[in-house]
Every structure is written in structure tokens, then in C-alpha cells.
Design an enzyme around this catalytic site. Structure first.
Site, mmCIF file in Angstrom:
data_model
loop_
_atom_site.group_PDB
_atom_site.id
_atom_site.type_symbol
_atom_site.label_atom_id
_atom_site.label_comp_id
_atom_site.label_asym_id
_atom_site.label_seq_id
_atom_site.Cartn_x
_atom_site.Cartn_y
_atom_site.Cartn_z
ATOM 1 N N ASP A 1 1.948 8.984 -6.380
ATOM 2 C CA ASP A 1 1.967 10.451 -6.286
ATOM 3 C C ASP A 1 2.248 10.938 -4.860
ATOM 4 O O ASP A 1 2.387 12.143 -4.642
ATOM 5 C CB ASP A 1 0.684 11.080 -6.846
ATOM 6 C CG ASP A 1 -0.572 10.536 -6.198
ATOM 7 O OD1 ASP A 1 -0.459 9.636 -5.350
ATOM 8 O OD2 ASP A 1 -1.668 11.022 -6.541
ATOM 9 N N HIS B 1 1.295 5.001 -2.555
ATOM 10 C CA HIS B 1 0.780 5.772 -3.694
ATOM 11 C C HIS B 1 1.939 6.419 -4.440
ATOM 12 O O HIS B 1 2.758 7.115 -3.837
ATOM 13 C CB HIS B 1 -0.168 6.864 -3.208
ATOM 14 C CG HIS B 1 -1.371 6.327 -2.495
ATOM 15 N ND1 HIS B 1 -2.603 6.188 -3.089
ATOM 16 C CD2 HIS B 1 -1.515 5.877 -1.226
ATOM 17 C CE1 HIS B 1 -3.460 5.697 -2.217
ATOM 18 N NE2 HIS B 1 -2.828 5.489 -1.069
ATOM 19 N N ASP C 1 2.262 4.267 2.602
ATOM 20 C CA ASP C 1 1.144 5.084 2.112
ATOM 21 C C ASP C 1 1.646 6.264 1.264
ATOM 22 O O ASP C 1 1.528 6.209 0.043
ATOM 23 C CB ASP C 1 0.297 5.578 3.301
ATOM 24 C CG ASP C 1 -1.156 5.812 2.926
ATOM 25 O OD1 ASP C 1 -1.541 5.492 1.797
ATOM 26 O OD2 ASP C 1 -1.909 6.328 3.780
ATOM 27 N N ASP C 2 2.146 7.323 1.888
ATOM 28 C CA ASP C 2 2.599 8.521 1.160
ATOM 29 C C ASP C 2 3.901 9.032 1.780
ATOM 30 O O ASP C 2 3.905 10.048 2.496
ATOM 31 C CB ASP C 2 1.527 9.614 1.235
ATOM 32 C CG ASP C 2 0.242 9.206 0.541
ATOM 33 O OD1 ASP C 2 0.209 9.222 -0.705
ATOM 34 O OD2 ASP C 2 -0.709 8.838 1.241
ATOM 35 N N HIS D 1 0.849 -1.207 0.000
ATOM 36 C CA HIS D 1 0.000 0.000 0.000
ATOM 37 C C HIS D 1 0.876 1.246 0.000
ATOM 38 O O HIS D 1 1.311 1.737 1.046
ATOM 39 C CB HIS D 1 -0.914 -0.015 1.236
ATOM 40 C CG HIS D 1 -1.953 1.076 1.213
ATOM 41 N ND1 HIS D 1 -3.305 0.813 1.345
ATOM 42 C CD2 HIS D 1 -1.852 2.416 1.067
ATOM 43 C CE1 HIS D 1 -3.975 1.940 1.281
ATOM 44 N NE2 HIS D 1 -3.120 2.944 1.127
ATOM 45 N N GLU E 1 -10.465 3.576 7.358
ATOM 46 C CA GLU E 1 -9.295 4.383 7.740
ATOM 47 C C GLU E 1 -9.764 5.424 8.755
ATOM 48 O O GLU E 1 -9.337 5.416 9.900
ATOM 49 C CB GLU E 1 -8.684 5.055 6.509
ATOM 50 C CG GLU E 1 -7.476 5.929 6.838
ATOM 51 C CD GLU E 1 -6.901 6.630 5.610
ATOM 52 O OE1 GLU E 1 -7.534 6.584 4.538
ATOM 53 O OE2 GLU E 1 -5.819 7.237 5.735
ATOM 54 N N HIS F 1 -5.973 0.090 4.995
ATOM 55 C CA HIS F 1 -6.118 0.532 6.396
ATOM 56 C C HIS F 1 -7.046 -0.418 7.175
ATOM 57 O O HIS F 1 -6.569 -1.316 7.851
ATOM 58 C CB HIS F 1 -6.576 1.991 6.487
ATOM 59 C CG HIS F 1 -5.685 2.943 5.752
ATOM 60 N ND1 HIS F 1 -4.514 3.418 6.288
ATOM 61 C CD2 HIS F 1 -5.776 3.478 4.497
ATOM 62 C CE1 HIS F 1 -3.935 4.225 5.414
ATOM 63 N NE2 HIS F 1 -4.667 4.258 4.315
ATOM 64 N N HIS G 1 -9.807 1.166 -0.058
ATOM 65 C CA HIS G 1 -9.591 1.920 1.186
ATOM 66 C C HIS G 1 -10.894 1.914 1.969
ATOM 67 O O HIS G 1 -11.920 2.379 1.459
ATOM 68 C CB HIS G 1 -9.274 3.379 0.891
ATOM 69 C CG HIS G 1 -7.879 3.663 0.437
ATOM 70 N ND1 HIS G 1 -7.393 3.252 -0.763
ATOM 71 C CD2 HIS G 1 -6.880 4.341 1.043
ATOM 72 C CE1 HIS G 1 -6.150 3.672 -0.892
ATOM 73 N NE2 HIS G 1 -5.800 4.331 0.196
HETATM 74 ZN ZN LIG Z 1 -3.632 4.963 0.783
#
Ligand SMILES: [Zn+2]
Length: 375
Positions: free
Chosen positions: A19, A17, A261-262, A15, A183, A204, A180
Site C-alpha cells: 500500500d 509495503h 519501504d514506501d 521490506h 525504527e 529497520h 518492525h
Molecule cells: Zn515498513
């Protein structure tokens, strides 16, 4: 001084991303090259501006994308570069298999409505954009209209009817599905993701534990939870004065993974999540091995390659191989990451011919899959 990794062995990440995993230097480079204004002029300043050190509201977190995505979106060269740099980043983190997700329509600059960051319209349509990245993902829109700066088209929380058709088609076409849910949303959202959208994994999923019956059922069904500990702290999805759901997952020997995640916005690497769970939640080396094996088992790889990945992990962890398959010398690990991450293999089912025909280029080789919601 570099910190000793919490788990210095091959890892699987499911998981993250694309971007939300871009190098600040690359954002600056394309901002300058394309004449797009950015809120900072050095990589350090940009990282500090975009990054989070303390929890923010979810809309506050999502607003971060508006600062830097205009420098990348709509540029074929930039999208290609962030994809390659992503693989390089994960290789350095000791990740031997990663499933990275992205939203082709958010990166396009023609034939999509709305154009996400007002990128100048030229010739990078949604479907063409889908062919450009290293990853293997097709993302649907977010389910919460507040996210993405209010530009999301879908309705209130819960699987909107708009999603139903693509997900039904994905089920019919045997395309893997992760959603998702839970979360910040309730266990009811999780139930809808599983029962209505037929999610095979949950992004999540923390709030599942608030509904004991649902949690028990999903455990019996061996549902995989894509847990992002550091993310959940910074987005407020987890309240630090409560027990994190991942502790429950660990204690119950549930099926879950640890993920970033990010990482651009959370100023993190995968080790951040491993350090956090080791330091604050009592995670052990044995649990890290177990959760990575579960991540590999829950990956969307074809069965043969999944078996190879599992054998690689068993070998690296000093565990008996699961089958009589071969072993994997360490020098093959890096090559394997690149190969698996770039891969697009399956023939294009009808659904993908609508969504992302270029992803089904046999020369690239991939197992397509479908993701719902954005971050
Ligand atoms: Zn995510």
C-alpha cells in the site's frame, strides 16, 4: 536524462509495503471509477501531494495514506491491479526476488472493525482480501496507536500482549516472522521483538546499536536488519547529523538488506537507496553484492528455492557458485521474479486457516509469513 544505477545487477528486496508502492495513475483511475474524492486531478499533482521531499514526523508520514487509500481499499479489482503493477515495477528496478507485505484487514470493507478508511461496506472481508494480492504477507496491526491516524487498536510501544498469541502460534506452526522494531523505538523494543515475538528478522532495527550488548548478541545470532535508508531520512527515524546505523552494519559486516519501504510516498525507487548509500556513506559494489547475498540467505524462501536464488546471484555477480547447482541465463531473471513473487506454496498450517485461508491455495504456491507493525 536517466541516472546510471548505483548497482546495476540483480537485487533482493525484503521490506516494502504494497500500500506504499502504488502508481499515482492507478489511484486516480480508481478514484474516478469509484467516485472517491482525491486531493489532486493529475498523476503529477497527486504524486506531489502524497510524496515527501523533506523529513516529516512519523504521524505526518502516516497521514499520507489517508489521502489515497480510500481509492483502493475495499475494491478487489484495484487490489489485484496494484499487486501486478508492483511486480512490474520491481522487475524494472532489477529486483529478482521481493517479499512484499500488506495488511489484508486494512484493504477489506466488511467483517473488520474498524473499517480503515470508511470504505463503503460491501463484500470484501478481511479473510477474502488476504487472497487477492501477489505477495505473500500477513500483517498484524501497528504497535503505535498514533500511527494509522490513531485507529490502531494496540497499546503502547513494545510487543503488546495482543500480538503474543498469533506470534506464538506462528512459531509453533513454523511460520516465518519479521517485526518492525527499533525504527524510532528504542533498543528495548528490539529486544522484546526478538525475545518475546521471536522475530527472525527486524524491520529497520537502527536503534539496536544503542545497546552494545544486544547488538553484539544479535550479530552473533546473524540477525537480519531490513534497512530502509531513504525512508529513515524522511520519517526522521535517522537524524542526519548522526552516523546512520547502516554504516555501522557495513563496517561490522553485519547481516542486512537495502529496501524502499514506501516508494510512492518517498518518491523513490530502490536505486534511490543504493545511490544514497553509495554517494553519502561510501558503499561499494562489493558491499552491494555482499548485502544482497545476505538478503537472499535471510529470505523466507524454502531452502531449495533459496539455493536457486543464491546461485542466480553468484552467477550474476561473477562469484563462484555456492554449490554444484545450475546456472541461470539472464532471460530467466524476469520470469523468476514473477514466479517467486506470486508464489504461495506451503500447505495451510492451522494458524493460517485462522488468519488467511485463501493464501494457502496450492495453485498459487507460497511460503506464508507473519509481519508485525505497519510501516
Ligand atoms: Zn515498513
Amino acid at each position: 536524462m536517466t541516472q546510471t544505477p548505483a548497482f546495476d545487477k540483480p537485487k533482493v528486496e525484503l521490506h516494502v509495503h504494497l500500500d506504499g508502492a502504488i502508481k499515482p495513475e492507478t489511484i486516480l483511475y480508481y478514484g474516478r471509477k469509484r467516485g472517491i474524492a482525491l486531493p489532486a486531478s493529475t498523476a503529477k499533482e497527486l504524486q506531489d501531494f502524497i510524496g515527501m521531499d523533506k523529513p516529516l514526523s512519523l504521524p505526518g508520514f502516516l497521514a499520507k495514506f489517508d489521502y489515497y487509500m480510500p481509492a483502493i481499499a475495499g475494491c478487489r479489482e484495484a487490489i489485484k491491479r496494484i499487486a501486478y503493477e508492483f511486480v512490474e515495477m520491481k522487475a524494472k528496478e532489477g529486483v529478482v526476488y521481493v517479499e512484499v507485505r500488506y495488511s489484508p484487514h486494512l484493504l477489506a470493507n466488511s467483517k473488520v472493525e474498524p473499517i480503515s478508511w470508511h470504505q463503503a461496506e460491501t463484500r470484501l472481508p478481511y479473510l477474502e482480501g488476504a487472497s487477492l494480492t501477489v505477495g505473500m504477507v500477513q500483517a498484524a496491526e501497528t504497535q503505535d496507536p498514533k500511527r494509522r491516524g490513531g485507529r490502531a487498536r494496540w497499546g503502547p510501544p513494545g510487543p503488546p500482549m495482543t500480538w503474543l498469541l498469533p506470534f506464538q502460534e506462528a512459531v509453533r506452526s513454523n511460520i516465518h516472522r519479521t517485526v518492525h522494531a527499533g525504527e524510532v523505538g528504542s533498543a528495548e523494543v528490539v529486544r522484546a521483538a526478538v525475545d518475546t515475538l521471536k522475530a527472525q528478522r527486524l524491520g529497520h532495527g537502527y536503534h539496536t546499536v544503542e545497546d552494545e550488548a544486544l547488538y553484539k548478541r544479535l550479530r552473533q545470532e546473524n540477525m537480519h536488519f531490513e534497512v530502509c535508508p531513504w525512508s529513515s531520512y524522511l520519517t526522521g527515524a535517522w537524524k542526519p547529523d548522526t552516523q546512520h546505523a547502516v554504516v555501522r552494519f557495513k563496517n561490522d559486516r553485519a547481516n542486512y538488506s537495502l529496501n524502499t519501504d514506501d516508494p510512492l510516498i518517498f518518491k523513490s525507487t530502490l536505486d534511490t537507496d543504493y545511490q544514497m548509500t553509495k554517494r553519502d556513506m561510501g558503499f561499494t559494489e562489493e558491499e552491494f553484492k555482499r548485502l544482497n547475498i545476505n538478503a537472499a540467505k535471510s529470505s523466507f524462501l524454502p531452502e531449495g528455492e533459496k539455493r536457486e536464488l543464491l546461485d542466480l546471484l553468484y552467477h550474476a555477480y561473477g562469484m563462484p557458485p555456492s554449490a554444484a547447482a545450475g546456472t541461470f541465463p539472464s532471460e530467466l531473471l524476469g520470469a523468476r521474479l514473477a514466479r517467486l513473487s506470486v508464489g504461495l506454496r506451503a500447505r495451510c498450517p492451522p494458524f493460517l486457516s485462522w488468519v488467511a485461508p485463501r493464501m494457502c491455495d496450492d495453485s498459487l504456491g507460497t511460503s506464508p509469513w507473519l509481519v508485525a507493525a505497519s510501516h
